[in-house]
Enzyme design. Structure first.
Site, mmCIF file in Angstrom:
data_model
loop_
_atom_site.group_PDB
_atom_site.id
_atom_site.type_symbol
_atom_site.label_atom_id
_atom_site.label_comp_id
_atom_site.label_asym_id
_atom_site.label_seq_id
_atom_site.Cartn_x
_atom_site.Cartn_y
_atom_site.Cartn_z
ATOM 1 N N SER A 199 0.813 -1.226 0.000
ATOM 2 C CA SER A 199 0.000 0.000 0.000
ATOM 3 C C SER A 199 0.845 1.274 0.000
ATOM 4 C CB SER A 199 -0.924 0.012 1.211
ATOM 5 O OG SER A 199 -0.171 0.168 2.387
ATOM 6 N N LYS A 210 1.307 5.041 6.768
ATOM 7 C CA LYS A 210 0.645 5.864 5.752
ATOM 8 C C LYS A 210 1.268 7.251 5.722
ATOM 9 C CE LYS A 210 -2.290 2.627 4.932
ATOM 10 N NZ LYS A 210 -2.104 1.842 3.729
#
Lengths: 105, 192
Positions: free
Chosen positions: B47, B93
């Site tokens: 991701s 993230k």
């Protein structure tokens, strides 16, 4: 011969006790070899570093972030978008064809 | 002769004990520093690709996270942060929205913060964000007290678009260094 005062005698007798005896018990002298010191310290660091590396490697955790669910959501969403685009294209084709058909007739 | 042997054994034992004790003390100090200031984790999903690569436990970047910076300051936009989710899993993230801001994504790659277009820094030109989840159809998202975070490979990222903003208490640190593989060694947070 004996012209010392009693006070002087006392000071001499106490002075004998204060003077260290050179032939007394030998004191332990630790001779530090700098090379051996360096080797010892390096070995200490190596052992500690190695142990720490093994510990950190065993304590390592996985970091995730992309899940099948989100991928599935995206794929479903993408499929919906594609379907919507195809539907719109079909509708526009259908809308344009009747006009051309009437023109041909 | 036996006295000499005995004394050398004694000396060896003494040296070994001293080294062991020092090594153990250093190890303890190292463990304490590690738990207080750092965390090492392995990227097992793509991701955050291409910043952090990984597909499985056997094939993923090993990332060193530092926990010190955020004791003295707040996370900044574009920083890669580590978050602990409620189910105790760790994720990494990139910070896009800060507390109190609103986010919109009118189209792919275009981000509006408080209605104004957010320009990507030159070093992050590879980022390409997709308006999924709570950003779909030009919806506006209010970050509230949290941070809006996105994965660099936002086609397949389980991030704030699906889970909402990340509260500060769930942020565990800042990705600092990629330790392994050696070919990818370097800073995880690019300067911008």
């Amino acid at each position: 011969m004996n012209d010392q005062t009693p006070d002087e005698k006392d000071s001499n007798s106490s002075g004998e006790h204060q003077v260290p005896d050179p032939s007394g018990p030998p004191q332990a002298v630790t001779q530090q070899n700098p090379v051996m010191n360096f080797v010892g310290r390096s070995f200490t660091l190596l052992v500690a570093g190695g142990g720490l590396s093994v510990f950190v490697a065993s304590a390592m955790l996985p970091t995730v972030g992309a899940t099948c669910s989100s991928k599935l959501e995206w794929e479903q969403r993408q499929a919906q978008i594609d379907q919507a685009i195809q539907d719109e294209m079909k509708q526009s084709e259908n809308a344009s064809h009747p006009v051309s058909d009437t023109n041909n007739e | 002769m036996s006295d000499v042997k005995c004394s050398s054994w004694k000396r060896l034992t003494k040296v070994t004990l001293r080294i062991s004790w020092n090594a153990f003390a250093l190890f303890g100090i190292g463990v304490a520093i590690y738990f207080t200031c750092f965390n090492v984790s392995r990227i097992v999903s793509p991701s955050m690709s291409p910043t952090l690569e990984g597909t499985s436990w056997d094939n993923g970047d090993v990332v060193l996270t530092e926990k010190i910076s955020y004791r003295f300051r707040q996370p900044r936009r574009w920083e890669v942060i580590q978050i602990r989710k409620p189910d105790n899993t760790l994720i990494m993230k990139r910070v896009i929205g800060l507390p109190g801001e609103t986010i919109q994504m009118p189209k792919r790659g275009q981000i509006l913060i408080n209605g104004e277009q957010l320009t990507l820094p030159a070093s992050f030109s590879f980022l390409d964000y997709f308006p999924f989840g709570n950003l779909v159809e030009d919806k506006e998202f209010d970050c509230g007290q949290g941070y809006y975070v996105l994965g660099d490979d936002s086609r397949d990222s389980d991030d704030s678009r699906f889970n909402g903003a990340v509260l500060p208490e769930n942020i565990t640190g800042r990705a600092w260094l990629i330790l392994a593989p050696s070919s990818r060694f370097g800073r995880a947070n690019l300067s911008h």
